[in-house]
Scaffold this motif. Structure first.
Motif, mmCIF file in Angstrom:
data_model
loop_
_atom_site.group_PDB
_atom_site.id
_atom_site.type_symbol
_atom_site.label_atom_id
_atom_site.label_comp_id
_atom_site.label_asym_id
_atom_site.label_seq_id
_atom_site.Cartn_x
_atom_site.Cartn_y
_atom_site.Cartn_z
ATOM 1 N N GLU A 1 -68.978 38.466 28.169
ATOM 2 C CA GLU A 1 -67.722 38.994 28.704
ATOM 3 C C GLU A 1 -67.090 39.867 27.627
ATOM 4 O OE1 GLU A 1 -64.769 36.596 31.122
ATOM 5 O OE2 GLU A 1 -63.651 36.853 29.243
ATOM 6 N N THR A 2 -67.008 41.156 27.907
ATOM 7 C CA THR A 2 -66.472 42.105 26.930
ATOM 8 C C THR A 2 -65.003 42.378 27.219
ATOM 9 O OG1 THR A 2 -68.643 43.145 26.739
ATOM 10 C CG2 THR A 2 -66.755 44.390 25.918
ATOM 11 N N SER A 3 -64.176 42.235 26.168
ATOM 12 C CA SER A 3 -62.742 42.477 26.294
ATOM 13 C C SER A 3 -62.281 43.426 25.200
ATOM 14 C CB SER A 3 -61.954 41.171 26.189
ATOM 15 O OG SER A 3 -62.333 40.261 27.200
ATOM 16 N N ASP A 4 -61.186 44.126 25.475
ATOM 17 C CA ASP A 4 -60.609 44.960 24.422
ATOM 18 C C ASP A 4 -59.607 44.129 23.631
ATOM 19 O OD1 ASP A 4 -58.222 44.835 25.868
ATOM 20 O OD2 ASP A 4 -58.514 46.807 26.794
ATOM 21 N N ASN A 5 -58.999 44.734 22.632
ATOM 22 C CA ASN A 5 -58.082 43.989 21.765
ATOM 23 C C ASN A 5 -56.777 43.609 22.435
ATOM 24 O OD1 ASN A 5 -59.656 43.668 19.497
ATOM 25 N ND2 ASN A 5 -59.118 45.661 18.662
ATOM 26 N N ASN A 6 -56.569 44.045 23.650
ATOM 27 C CA ASN A 6 -55.397 43.641 24.424
ATOM 28 C C ASN A 6 -55.727 42.503 25.386
ATOM 29 O OD1 ASN A 6 -53.606 45.598 23.331
ATOM 30 N ND2 ASN A 6 -54.570 47.161 24.619
ATOM 31 N N GLY A 7 -56.976 42.040 25.340
ATOM 32 C CA GLY A 7 -57.387 40.945 26.207
ATOM 33 C C GLY A 7 -57.843 41.362 27.585
ATOM 34 N N ASN A 8 -57.973 42.668 27.814
ATOM 35 C CA ASN A 8 -58.425 43.153 29.119
ATOM 36 C C ASN A 8 -59.948 43.100 29.209
ATOM 37 O OD1 ASN A 8 -55.732 43.962 29.922
ATOM 38 N ND2 ASN A 8 -55.963 45.691 28.496
ATOM 39 N N ILE A 9 -60.454 42.491 30.272
ATOM 40 C CA ILE A 9 -61.907 42.381 30.447
ATOM 41 C C ILE A 9 -62.477 43.732 30.849
ATOM 42 C CG2 ILE A 9 -63.759 41.308 31.781
ATOM 43 C CD1 ILE A 9 -62.003 38.829 32.016
ATOM 44 N N ALA A 10 -63.442 44.209 30.051
ATOM 45 C CA ALA A 10 -64.026 45.528 30.288
ATOM 46 C C ALA A 10 -65.405 45.446 30.930
ATOM 47 C CB ALA A 10 -64.120 46.295 28.974
ATOM 48 N N GLY A 11 -66.025 44.283 30.904
ATOM 49 C CA GLY A 11 -67.352 44.154 31.505
ATOM 50 C C GLY A 11 -67.887 42.747 31.383
ATOM 51 N N GLN A 12 -68.792 42.393 32.282
ATOM 52 C CA GLN A 12 -69.409 41.073 32.280
ATOM 53 C C GLN A 12 -70.898 41.207 32.565
ATOM 54 O OE1 GLN A 12 -66.749 39.423 35.329
ATOM 55 N NE2 GLN A 12 -66.018 37.939 33.837
ATOM 56 N N GLY A 13 -71.647 40.227 32.136
ATOM 57 C CA GLY A 13 -73.084 40.237 32.406
ATOM 58 C C GLY A 13 -73.665 38.849 32.247
ATOM 59 N N GLU A 14 -74.816 38.621 32.842
ATOM 60 C CA GLU A 14 -75.450 37.304 32.779
ATOM 61 C C GLU A 14 -76.940 37.455 32.998
ATOM 62 O OE1 GLU A 14 -74.246 32.873 34.318
ATOM 63 O OE2 GLU A 14 -74.147 34.505 35.766
ATOM 64 N N TRP A 15 -77.728 36.673 32.271
ATOM 65 C CA TRP A 15 -79.165 36.640 32.540
ATOM 66 C C TRP A 15 -79.715 35.262 32.198
ATOM 67 C CZ3 TRP A 15 -77.487 39.491 28.216
ATOM 68 C CH2 TRP A 15 -77.963 39.064 26.976
ATOM 69 N N PHE A 16 -80.916 35.010 32.675
ATOM 70 C CA PHE A 16 -81.542 33.698 32.527
ATOM 71 C C PHE A 16 -82.822 33.818 31.704
ATOM 72 C CE2 PHE A 16 -78.970 33.523 36.293
ATOM 73 C CZ PHE A 16 -78.384 32.268 36.248
ATOM 74 N N GLY A 17 -83.158 32.753 31.014
ATOM 75 C CA GLY A 17 -84.398 32.694 30.254
ATOM 76 C C GLY A 17 -85.063 31.351 30.456
ATOM 77 N N MET A 18 -86.359 31.283 30.183
ATOM 78 C CA MET A 18 -87.112 30.035 30.311
ATOM 79 C C MET A 18 -87.471 29.494 28.927
ATOM 80 S SD MET A 18 -87.200 29.487 33.511
ATOM 81 C CE MET A 18 -88.318 28.079 33.512
ATOM 82 N N THR A 19 -87.438 28.193 28.788
ATOM 83 C CA THR A 19 -87.828 27.532 27.547
ATOM 84 C C THR A 19 -89.116 26.737 27.788
ATOM 85 O OG1 THR A 19 -86.743 25.398 27.920
ATOM 86 C CG2 THR A 19 -85.373 27.207 27.091
ATOM 87 N N ASP A 20 -89.695 26.228 26.700
ATOM 88 C CA ASP A 20 -90.821 25.311 26.855
ATOM 89 C C ASP A 20 -90.452 23.928 26.327
ATOM 90 O OD1 ASP A 20 -90.747 25.825 24.190
ATOM 91 O OD2 ASP A 20 -92.743 26.714 24.042
#
Length: 226
Positions: A116-135
């Protein structure tokens, strides 16, 4: 010891088998001291799992275990412009900082990353999510409340290189090279070589990535460069 793990991770008697031999963890040339619970080798996957508290402290992350959802979440702040992690979310001079979270659900061979990317004023500028596999699964010890995660996946997601020495049961994490630390201590290659009882050419090869220190030298390097 009762562990919250699926049946396929139990032996035929329904009990969990793990290897209790001492495992050493070194982060940026510093040996990590584990207070109450120790890291160990999860036999089924031959992976090292570590208590969440000490590893989070060692890599400068916050960690939360949600017992109701059975989810472990590590958080750090990430400067997307410079590709570097920070401990403080808001930092003067940094226009955008990203909350970088890595989560594991105990008993599952998967993890996910949330940004979650925010600027120094606390405004959210972007979000992202991804998944990975473990062993290797993350583990919750129901009797003691201890929670363990596979160190490889936590460390690599936060930019660390992970190496394993089976002979000494040592896991080494690094996001700094020897050259950077040596220079910060005001040491020349020759001075460091003398302190470690090796030749200067050995130090040069380490710093160029042409070879790596033997496992028996890691503690000495940690002490000299601490």
């Amino acid at each position: 010891m009762r562990l919250e793990i699926p049946p396929q991770y139990q032996d035929t008697a329904g009990t969990f088998v793990h290897q209790t031999a001492d495992v050493t963890v070194i982060v940026n040339d510093k040996k990590i001291e584990f207070e109450q619970y120790k890291p160990y080798i999860f036999n089924r996957d031959n992976r090292v799992v570590v208590p969440i508290k000490e590893i989070a402290t060692a890599i400068g992350a916050e960690v939360v275990y949600d017992e109701e959802k059975n989810i472990i979440t590590f958080s750090k702040r990430y400067d997307i412009n410079n590709g570097a992690f920070y401990d403080d979310f808001f930092d003067d001079g940094k226009e955008f900082l990203t909350l970088y979270q890595v989560s594991f659900r105990c008993g599952e061979l998967a993890y996910w990353v949330y940004l979650e990317t925010s600027d120094n004023n606390g405004n959210i500028a972007g979000q992202g999510e991804w998944f990975g596999m473990t062993d290797c699964i993350s583990i919750h010890n129901i009797d003691t409340g201890a929670v363990f995660v596979p160190i490889k996946y936590v460390a690599e997601e936060f930019g660390y290189t992970v190496t394993w020495d089976a002979k000494t049961a040592t896991v080494t994490l690094s996001n700094e090279n020897i050259k950077t630390i040596r220079k910060s201590k005001g040491l020349s290659q020759q001075e460091l070589a003398v302190r470690l009882n090796v030749v200067r050419q050995t130090i040069s090869k380490w710093e160029q990535g042409l070879s790596v220190p033997d496992s028996d030298l890691l503690i000495s390097i940690s002490e000299v460069l601490e």
